[in-house]
Design an enzyme around this catalytic site. Structure first.
Site, PDB file in Angstrom:
ATOM      1  CD  GLU A   1      94.488  23.003  38.630  1.00  0.00           C
ATOM      2  OE1 GLU A   1      95.309  22.542  37.717  1.00  0.00           O
ATOM      3  OE2 GLU A   1      95.009  23.388  39.582  1.00  0.00           O
TER       4      GLU A   1
ATOM      5  CE  LYS B   1      96.999  22.367  42.819  1.00  0.00           C
ATOM      6  NZ  LYS B   1      97.248  22.994  41.261  1.00  0.00           N
TER       7      LYS B   1
ATOM      8  CB  CYS C   1      96.699  19.921  39.191  1.00  0.00           C
ATOM      9  SG  CYS C   1      97.930  20.036  37.818  1.00  0.00           S
TER      10      CYS C   1
ATOM     11  CG  ASN D   1      94.822  23.785  34.158  1.00  0.00           C
ATOM     12  OD1 ASN D   1      94.511  24.331  32.906  1.00  0.00           O
ATOM     13  ND2 ASN D   1      93.827  23.383  35.049  1.00  0.00           N
TER      14      ASN D   1
ATOM     15  CD  GLU E   1      98.176  26.176  40.949  1.00  0.00           C
ATOM     16  OE1 GLU E   1      97.271  26.025  41.939  1.00  0.00           O
ATOM     17  OE2 GLU E   1      98.629  25.263  40.306  1.00  0.00           O
TER      18      GLU E   1
ATOM     19  CG  ASN F   1      92.982  25.188  41.991  1.00  0.00           C
ATOM     20  OD1 ASN F   1      92.102  24.600  41.394  1.00  0.00           O
ATOM     21  ND2 ASN F   1      94.288  25.315  41.411  1.00  0.00           N
TER      22      ASN F   1
HETATM   23  N1  CDV Z   1      98.144  22.973  37.930  1.00  0.00           N
HETATM   24  C1  CDV Z   1      99.302  22.458  38.834  1.00  0.00           C
HETATM   25  O1  CDV Z   1      99.173  22.130  39.550  1.00  0.00           O
HETATM   26  N2  CDV Z   1     100.263  22.109  37.975  1.00  0.00           N
HETATM   27  C2  CDV Z   1     101.467  21.629  38.290  1.00  0.00           C
HETATM   28  C3  CDV Z   1     102.521  22.199  37.819  1.00  0.00           C
HETATM   29  C4  CDV Z   1     103.171  23.183  38.576  1.00  0.00           C
HETATM   30  C5  CDV Z   1     103.539  21.612  36.748  1.00  0.00           C
HETATM   31  C6  CDV Z   1     101.632  19.978  38.128  1.00  0.00           C
HETATM   32  O2  CDV Z   1     101.889  19.385  38.953  1.00  0.00           O
HETATM   33  O3  CDV Z   1     101.221  19.729  36.959  1.00  0.00           O
END
Ligand code: CDV
Length: 334
Positions: A47, A127, A172, A197, A146, A110
């Site tokens: 991501e 996303k 993610c 991430n 975000e 995103n």
């Molecule tokens: N980049 C993300 O979506 N990270 C989320 C954070 C908020 C923990 C995740 O679900 O890993």
């Protein structure tokens, strides 16, 4: 018929806030070249693979913000990646920040794209589950802003035919929710690509810290098994701008087994030759067309969050005639 596909998770180490786009692209191209030498056909980048994970900062500086976004794809700064992919015949998934429109009409997402082995974009995903807060909250130990920067994705959960495989994409936080996986599974997805991430510690939920890897793998392993599909998940890892990001890039089989996992927190290529046909074996085992009961699942779409238990009368009105022809109250017959 066997149709093996050699895939790679191209995990990235940290990208600093002041990193030059050109230097980041050089890292990505070098991973793509390495993947080609290892006879990979598809490479999955994380991501937001072109920038630092800037939603951990609040900035209103438009010139900084717009520097994180791509207004078209491909564009001159990323073209070396597309050219390398086409030259080597390797497809890729790339997470990036997408800007549509200008001025007051600007929309930011995103996003991730799937690029085929000829260097053409085969599909795009935005996303849907955008986590965190729309505003800076001084009470939090870790900002995750975000929603300050991104709108929720509006393209649904499409599946694309690419490299002889039915491929879906997630980003993610999407991986923690069962619904997107099922929606992809219902379109026959054999392989789902996901970049992430994820901080390795949650200062505001410290009791989860010991389970970070478990909570990363658990939903993906369950989803792989329950929907009969392969998963390739690729991290942006390591200490980035003062925040430790988890590694654990992995490849998961439709059995739910983790068949490959990264071993560093830096740029690393994790390869595996998978057999998309194994997905079919698990899909046949569940035989969704025969055994799913959508007429009983309406509450999933009617409610967003949990509410009061439904009474039997409410159940009766909610169930489709196919089901409500039968008594739902165990005492109704007596
Ligand atoms: N980049 C993300 O979506 N990270 C989320 C954070 C908020 C923990 C995740 O679900 O890993």
């Amino acid at each position: 018929m066997e149709r093996p596909l050699t895939v790679a998770a191209a995990q990235l180490g940290p990208i600093s806030r002041d990193a030059r786009r050109q230097d980041v692209i050089t890292r990505l191209v070098s991973l793509l070249e390495k993947a080609a030498r290892m006879e990979c056909q598809l490479v999955v980048f994380p991501e937001m693979a072109l920038t630092t994970f800037f939603p951990r900062f609040l900035t209103e500086d438009e010139s900084e913000i717009s520097g994180y976004f791509e207004t078209e794809m491909p564009n001159p700064s990323v073209s070396p990646l597309f050219e390398t992919a086409a030259r080597l015949g390797v497809g890729f998934y790339l997470g990036y920040c997408e800007q549509v429109g200008r001025g007051k009409a600007v929309r930011r997402y995103n996003s991730a794209i799937l690029v085929d082995e000829t260097g053409h974009i085969a599909g795009k995903y935005r996303k849907v589950h955008v986590p965190g807060n729309p505003q800076y909250d001084p009470a939090l130990g870790l900002q995750h802003l975000e929603p300050w920067y991104f709108l929720d994705g509006d393209l649904g959960f499409p599946v694309f035919h690419c490299l002889g495989t039915r491929i879906g994409m997630l980003i993610c936080n999407d991986r923690r929710w069962p619904e997107p996986w099922r929606v992809l599974g219902l379109q026959g997805a054999e392989l789902v690509l996901l970049g992430y991430n994820s901080p390795s510690q949650l200062p505001d939920n410290p009791r989860q810290n010991a389970f970070r890897t478990e909570h990363h793998q658990l939903p993906m392993r369950a989803a792989a098994y329950q929907n009969g599909l392969w998963v390739v998940a690729s991290a942006k890892a390591g200490r980035e701008e003062g925040c430790d990001m988890m590694g654990g890039s992995c490849i998961i089989a439709p059995s739910g087994e983790v068949v490959a996992v990264s071993s560093t927190l830096g740029d690393e290529l994790l390869t595996y030759t998978l057999e998309p046909g194994l997905a079919e074996e698990y899909k046949s085992f569940f035989d969704m067309s025969r055994y799913r009961r959508p007429e009983s699942y309406g509450l999933i779409c009617d409610r967003c969050g949990p509410g009061e238990p439904l009474t039997s009368a409410e159940w009766a009105s909610k169930l489709s005639p196919k089901v409500s022809g039968q008594p739902t109250d165990p005492d109704a017959d007596s």
